[in-house]
Every structure is written in structure tokens, then in C-alpha cells.
Design a protein around this motif. Structure first.
Motif, PDB file in Angstrom:
ATOM      1  N   THR A   1      32.936  45.535  49.146  1.00 39.02           N
ATOM      2  CA  THR A   1      33.831  44.934  48.074  1.00 39.02           C
ATOM      3  C   THR A   1      33.402  43.176  48.098  1.00 39.02           C
ATOM      4  O   THR A   1      33.479  42.620  49.117  1.00 39.02           O
ATOM      5  CB  THR A   1      35.190  44.881  48.109  1.00 39.02           C
ATOM      6  OG1 THR A   1      35.575  46.203  47.796  1.00 39.02           O
ATOM      7  CG2 THR A   1      35.917  44.076  46.969  1.00 39.02           C
TER       8      THR A   1
ATOM      9  N   ILE B   1      34.586  39.701  47.165  1.00 38.45           N
ATOM     10  CA  ILE B   1      35.643  39.057  46.820  1.00 38.45           C
ATOM     11  C   ILE B   1      35.319  37.685  46.488  1.00 38.45           C
ATOM     12  O   ILE B   1      34.771  36.880  47.154  1.00 38.45           O
ATOM     13  CB  ILE B   1      36.747  39.258  47.946  1.00 38.45           C
ATOM     14  CG1 ILE B   1      36.893  40.376  48.451  1.00 38.45           C
ATOM     15  CG2 ILE B   1      37.946  38.397  47.365  1.00 38.45           C
ATOM     16  CD1 ILE B   1      37.832  40.492  49.511  1.00 38.45           C
ATOM     17  N   PRO B   2      35.614  37.244  45.161  1.00 37.65           N
ATOM     18  CA  PRO B   2      35.187  35.918  44.575  1.00 37.65           C
ATOM     19  C   PRO B   2      36.340  35.038  45.074  1.00 37.65           C
ATOM     20  O   PRO B   2      37.345  35.335  45.454  1.00 37.65           O
ATOM     21  CB  PRO B   2      35.294  36.075  42.995  1.00 37.65           C
ATOM     22  CG  PRO B   2      36.315  37.121  42.822  1.00 37.65           C
ATOM     23  CD  PRO B   2      36.108  38.035  44.012  1.00 37.65           C
TER      24      PRO B   2
ATOM     25  N   VAL C   1      39.060  31.909  42.187  1.00 39.58           N
ATOM     26  CA  VAL C   1      39.479  32.565  40.727  1.00 39.58           C
ATOM     27  C   VAL C   1      40.564  33.523  41.176  1.00 39.58           C
ATOM     28  O   VAL C   1      40.539  34.253  42.020  1.00 39.58           O
ATOM     29  CB  VAL C   1      38.246  33.166  40.007  1.00 39.58           C
ATOM     30  CG1 VAL C   1      37.146  32.158  39.588  1.00 39.58           C
ATOM     31  CG2 VAL C   1      37.539  34.332  40.786  1.00 39.58           C
ATOM     32  N   GLU C   2      41.522  33.793  40.037  1.00 41.09           N
ATOM     33  CA  GLU C   2      42.570  34.927  39.929  1.00 41.09           C
ATOM     34  C   GLU C   2      41.784  36.310  40.076  1.00 41.09           C
ATOM     35  O   GLU C   2      40.938  36.400  39.299  1.00 41.09           O
ATOM     36  CB  GLU C   2      43.588  34.549  38.974  1.00 41.09           C
ATOM     37  CG  GLU C   2      44.535  33.886  39.189  1.00 41.09           C
ATOM     38  CD  GLU C   2      45.551  33.639  38.118  1.00 41.09           C
ATOM     39  OE1 GLU C   2      45.610  34.520  37.385  1.00 41.09           O
ATOM     40  OE2 GLU C   2      46.358  32.801  38.149  1.00 41.09           O
ATOM     41  N   LEU C   3      42.308  37.132  41.068  1.00 37.21           N
ATOM     42  CA  LEU C   3      41.760  38.421  40.853  1.00 37.21           C
ATOM     43  C   LEU C   3      42.969  39.514  40.890  1.00 37.21           C
ATOM     44  O   LEU C   3      44.064  39.127  41.293  1.00 37.21           O
ATOM     45  CB  LEU C   3      40.705  38.641  41.921  1.00 37.21           C
ATOM     46  CG  LEU C   3      40.977  38.545  43.231  1.00 37.21           C
ATOM     47  CD1 LEU C   3      40.647  39.690  44.011  1.00 37.21           C
ATOM     48  CD2 LEU C   3      39.986  37.222  43.907  1.00 37.21           C
ATOM     49  N   VAL C   4      42.637  40.472  40.522  1.00 38.32           N
ATOM     50  CA  VAL C   4      43.781  41.609  40.252  1.00 38.32           C
ATOM     51  C   VAL C   4      42.948  42.901  41.058  1.00 38.32           C
ATOM     52  O   VAL C   4      41.880  43.043  40.740  1.00 38.32           O
ATOM     53  CB  VAL C   4      44.044  42.000  38.875  1.00 38.32           C
ATOM     54  CG1 VAL C   4      45.011  43.237  38.697  1.00 38.32           C
ATOM     55  CG2 VAL C   4      44.875  40.754  38.106  1.00 38.32           C
TER      56      VAL C   4
ATOM     57  N   ASP D   1      48.803  45.817  41.291  1.00 38.42           N
ATOM     58  CA  ASP D   1      47.944  44.868  40.568  1.00 38.42           C
ATOM     59  C   ASP D   1      48.581  43.605  40.423  1.00 38.42           C
ATOM     60  O   ASP D   1      48.232  42.829  39.459  1.00 38.42           O
ATOM     61  CB  ASP D   1      47.952  45.689  38.939  1.00 38.42           C
ATOM     62  CG  ASP D   1      46.916  46.595  39.010  1.00 38.42           C
ATOM     63  OD1 ASP D   1      46.086  46.682  39.629  1.00 38.42           O
ATOM     64  OD2 ASP D   1      46.961  47.648  38.069  1.00 38.42           O
TER      65      ASP D   1
ATOM     66  N   ARG E   1      48.454  39.499  41.138  1.00 38.22           N
ATOM     67  CA  ARG E   1      47.232  38.722  41.130  1.00 38.22           C
ATOM     68  C   ARG E   1      47.290  37.895  42.573  1.00 38.22           C
ATOM     69  O   ARG E   1      48.236  37.906  43.221  1.00 38.22           O
ATOM     70  CB  ARG E   1      47.314  37.460  40.019  1.00 38.22           C
ATOM     71  CG  ARG E   1      47.344  38.042  38.540  1.00 38.22           C
ATOM     72  CD  ARG E   1      47.746  37.048  37.682  1.00 38.22           C
ATOM     73  NE  ARG E   1      49.207  36.558  37.693  1.00 38.22           N
ATOM     74  CZ  ARG E   1      49.577  35.422  37.291  1.00 38.22           C
ATOM     75  NH1 ARG E   1      48.542  34.378  36.794  1.00 38.22           N
ATOM     76  NH2 ARG E   1      50.729  35.037  37.704  1.00 38.22           N
TER      77      ARG E   1
ATOM     78  N   VAL F   1      44.615  34.612  44.711  1.00 41.34           N
ATOM     79  CA  VAL F   1      43.596  33.714  44.620  1.00 41.34           C
ATOM     80  C   VAL F   1      43.117  33.538  45.943  1.00 41.34           C
ATOM     81  O   VAL F   1      44.011  33.036  46.923  1.00 41.34           O
ATOM     82  CB  VAL F   1      43.853  32.482  43.931  1.00 41.34           C
ATOM     83  CG1 VAL F   1      42.680  31.512  44.120  1.00 41.34           C
ATOM     84  CG2 VAL F   1      44.208  32.625  42.394  1.00 41.34           C
TER      85      VAL F   1
END
Length: 160
Positions: A81, A83-84, A87-90, A96, A98, A100
């Protein structure tokens, strides 16, 4: 009967955790008497080498909970995976929620991570703050975030 002395030098504990797990978790106790007060937090040491992801700092959770989140990140990275950052991620956290991964300016906040600095012998490695929501789903930088948790999870990472 004498009990064995389990007092192990701190650097050896870190080394053992990294050899065993690929990374270590460094819990830091709250400092309520400092000005401003500093909440308890924990951070990883060794994630960049183990899984090519920055070390992760988590504020306001017990060391066990922080360890669970860092393990989740390490396992996700090991599983491929990406992972950025910033930025917000879900989808990483349960239900689910959020989150960051906010990059931390170690020039400004490096004093929070002295064990990592010592472990890396002063070689600055990237560090991110895992920002997570309150029980109502608000992030610490949002207006609806639970007031009493603002001290527990200060935002030191940058994002957006």
C-alpha cells in the motif's frame, strides 16, 4: 533468591525492538507542568529502513494504541500500500475514519524526537504526525473537534 536484573540500557531496547520488529516505538510521558503542557505521545524509530515510510508520531493515545496504529502502517506498507503524505485519506483506519500523515518540520519540532535523533546519529530521517479524528469524526484542525482533546493532540505536522 536473587531475581535477574532486567534493567537494559535504552539503546539496547531500541535495537532489540528493531531487530525483532523492523522498527521500535518510543513512548514519551506527558509533561503537564511544562509551558505549554506537552501531552503524552509515541513515535516510531526505524520505519524508513524497514518499510520505506517516514517514522510516525502519534499524540494523545496510550503507547499500546499508538503501537497498534504504527503496526497498521508498517503492515500496509509491507503489503504494498502506498500511503500519501499531507492529505486526508480514508480506508486505513477502522470504520472509514479519516486520517492524515502530516510531515513534521524537524528543524522546529526535533526536540520531541531526541531518541530517534540519537538512534540515527543525527542523520535526519523524515517524520510524520498521524492525525486522527475525535469520536464524532472531526479532525483536530476542524472547528467541531472536541475542545478537551486539543491539548492531547496538538497539530505539529503540515498538510493541505
Amino acid at each position: 533468591m536473587d531475581l535477574p536484573d532486567f534493567h537494559i540500557p535504552h539503546a539496547e531496547k531500541i535495537e532489540w525492538m528493531i531487530e525483532t520488529n523492523g522498527w521500535a516505538l518510543e513512548p514519551v510521558a506527558a509533561q503537564p507542568e511544562s509551558d505549554p503542557p506537552v501531552p503524552g505521545y509515541a513515535y516510531s524509530i526505524g520505519l524508513p529502513d524497514a518499510v520505506s515510510f517516514p517514522d510516525v508520531a502519534v499524540f494523545g493515545l496510550t503507547p499500546v494504541a499508538a503501537n497498534g496504529l504504527v503496526t497498521l502502517v508498517a503492515d500496509a506498507c509491507r503489503g504494498g500500500t502506498e500511503i500519501p503524505l499531507g492529505v486526508e485519506l480514508v480506508g486505513l483506519l477502522d470504520n472509514d475514519l479519516r486520517c492524515v500523515f502530516a510531515p513534521i518540520d524537524l528543524g522546529e519540532w526535533g526536540a520531541f524526537f531526541t531518541t530517534a535523533t540519537a538512534w540515527y546519529r543525527g542523520d535526519v530521517r523524515p517524520m510524520v504526525q498521524l492525525l486522527y479524528p475525535d469520536r464524532n469524526g472531526f479532525m483536530p484542525y476542524e472547528a467541531g473537534y472536541e475542545q478537551r482533546l486539543r491539548l492531547a493532540q496538538p497539530v505539529i505536522g503540515t498538510f493541505g
